[in-house]
Design an enzyme around this catalytic site. Structure first.
Site, short mmCIF file in Angstrom:
data_model
loop_
_atom_site.label_atom_id
_atom_site.label_comp_id
_atom_site.label_asym_id
_atom_site.label_seq_id
_atom_site.Cartn_x
_atom_site.Cartn_y
_atom_site.Cartn_z
N ASP A 124 -2.36 -15.39 -45.53
CA ASP A 124 -3.27 -14.93 -44.81
C ASP A 124 -4.50 -15.32 -45.43
O ASP A 124 -4.87 -15.85 -46.56
CB ASP A 124 -3.46 -13.49 -44.44
CG ASP A 124 -3.38 -12.52 -45.80
OD1 ASP A 124 -2.88 -12.93 -46.88
OD2 ASP A 124 -4.22 -11.56 -45.76
N GLU A 191 -2.64 -10.13 -47.70
CA GLU A 191 -3.30 -9.94 -49.09
C GLU A 191 -4.72 -9.34 -49.14
O GLU A 191 -5.23 -8.59 -49.73
CB GLU A 191 -3.15 -11.03 -49.98
CG GLU A 191 -3.57 -11.07 -51.45
CD GLU A 191 -5.08 -10.98 -51.87
OE1 GLU A 191 -5.66 -10.48 -52.67
OE2 GLU A 191 -5.81 -11.41 -51.10
ZN LIG Z 1 -6.44 -14.73 -52.34
#
Ligand SMILES: [Zn+2]
Length: 495
Positions: A124, A191
């Site tokens: 992501d 994340e």
């Molecule tokens: Zn990163």
């Protein structure tokens, strides 16, 4: 001798002794760098490598917020691209989808009982500020290859790493490499909003399966070219710990009423005084732990006067701490930092607010705890009119990974052979990474991406014109390849 003469002789003796101690310690403060021969970078098709990453950037795998929707189609399209672009990886490794959009690859070793090597990256990316779109040289999700760079959101953070890892494994499979110990690749999908789904689920799955892990390598450090001003050479910083986080919510309630007959302090004034007190009284800084280790590695490489200071921190510690305090990037490494981030209250110019809310975000130094922060806030504010609450999104600092492990030695040697001019040092990651969820699997958690960065490149990461130089990308591929050969190959002995 008169008593005055005796006094001066005494002072002189002390000065000579002190100088002798300082110089002796400086002379004994020797380099911690290791000598290795420079790696030969295998020739690869740089155009194809750049194009594959560029294609990856075109999938808008944006993490918006914890409440926001997941860009499911973008993740699925990225997954399909990986199958097409890395056929050998998908032939030799088992791929599982975890928590719907995260990926776990397993390349089972010939000695499956040996603890595995686990490389992390995330799929992501952060959103692009709509107001900044016009400032981009190439549109952020177009995946343009131009002027020797791959441009776009995620080129560095962290699709750059993910593609470099996959390129390395693809090359190893085609060369007939077979791992001795198991190689795991874990690519989370959230994340940038905390990794609560992806990395958490992968870590839990590995624990359930009883998978043994020798070490984890995630993003975090890099080879910095101009960030550490006192050093001329590039510095490869390898994260051995990361800070925790505590967001403290503050609330003041009051009777409200008309502003024509106010009390001496309104709810706004009470809250403002509290915030001012917290900013004026940060938690104490200290040169110990990860900073100590970093100065042990950087210090011997400095010129004499600075080297003397670093070698004699028993004397110059308070001075160093004060110097760190003057520079936010350094100060963040030596203390739990204080950042007032939210302040809400009041609706009309002539109405006393009945409620004012604020949030102060602390980044917790290893050695401090979330509870220490709460106590510090209560003590510093010392005002019963203010409610103090630790918000849910908090986490303790990570443990500090050892630097005498075979895994750290392997990472350090691979860095030195691929970035021969760089000084390698452990350091503290002041942000957060997915790696923190893997603490239950191994102590050996390291945070380093094999990219060279300037301070400007670092700004690009969550800002405008994110890009990666193609030669940086190809060197990273060589790094991962060498690291996998070194740690998953026959020669590696874990502890
Ligand atoms: Zn990163």
């Amino acid at each position: 001798m008169s008593s005055i003469q005796r006094f001066f002789v005494g002072v002189l003796a002390i000065v000579i002794l002190l100088v002798a101690v300082l110089v002796t310690r400086t002379l004994g403060f020797t380099s911690k760098q290791i000598e290795v021969s420079e790696a030969e970078i295998a020739a690869i098709d740089t155009e194809a490598v750049a194009e594959r990453l560029a294609r990856g950037i075109r999938h808008r795998t944006i993490s918006h917020s914890l409440e926001g929707p997941v860009e499911a189609e973008a993740f699925e399209a990225l997954h399909a691209q990986l199958v097409r672009d890395f056929p050998r990886v998908h032939d030799a490794l088992e791929r599982e989808t975890v928590a719907e959009w995260s990926l776990l690859y397993t390349w089972r070793g010939r000695r499956p009982d040996e603890p595995a090597v686990l490389l992390l990256a995330h799929q992501d990316v952060v959103p692009v500020d709509p107001n900044s779109i016009d400032a981009w040289t190439h549109p952020p999700f177009e995946g343009v290859v131009a002027d020797g760079f791959v441009w776009g959101r995620g080129a560095i953070d962290d699709k750059g790493s993910m593609f470099a890892i996959l390129e390395a494994v693809e090359a190893l499979v085609s060369l007939g490499f077979e791992p001795e110990r198991t190689l795991l690749l874990a690519f989370g999908h959230d994340e940038e909003i905390g990794g609560d789904q992806g990395a958490t689920s992968i870590a839990n799955l590995l624990k359930q399966r009883g998978e043994k892990v020798d070490f984890v390598l995630d993003e975090g450090g890099a080879v910095t070219l101009d960030t550490i001003s006192i050093v001329q050479d590039p510095v490869a910083v390898v994260g051995v710990a990361e800070k925790g986080m505590a967001s403290i919510a503050l609330t003041v309630r009051s009777a409200g009423g008309h502003s024509s007959m106010p009390p001496p302090q309104s709810a706004v004034g009470i809250m403002a005084a509290a915030i001012a007190a917290l900013e004026a009284n940060p938690m104490p800084g200290r040169i110990d732990g990860t900073v100590d280790v970093m100065l042990d590695h950087l210090g011997p490489e400095l010129d004499f006067p600075l080297k003397l200071v670093m070698a004699n921190r028993w004397l110059f510690g308070p001075l160093l701490s004060a110097a760190f305090a003057a520079e936010p990037t350094l100060d963040a490494m030596q203390r739990t930092t204080t950042a007032a981030t939210v302040f809400n209250g009041g609706v009309k110019p002539n109405v006393l607010p009945s409620r004012v809310d604020a949030v102060v975000n602390f980044r917790v130094l290893p050695g401090d705890s979330v509870e220490d922060v709460r106590q510090h806030v209560l003590r510093t504010i010392d005002d019963e009119r203010i409610e103090v609450r630790v918000m849910d999104a908090n986490r303790e600092p990570s443990a500090i990974a050892p630097i005498d492990s075979p895994a750290f030695e392997a990472i350090r040697a691979t860095i030195s052979s691929h970035f021969p001019s760089a000084i390698v040092t452990p350091y503290l990651v002041v942000g957060g990474t997915d790696s923190r969820y893997f603490g239950g699997l191994t102590d050996n958690i390291y945070r380093f991406m094999p990219f060279e960065f300037t301070a400007r490149d670092r700004e690009r990461m969550h800002g405008t014109d994110e890009r990666i130089a193609i030669h940086t990308l190809t060197r990273a591929i060589a790094f991962y390849r060498a690291l996998i050969e070194r740690t998953a190959g026959a020669a590696f002995q874990s502890d």
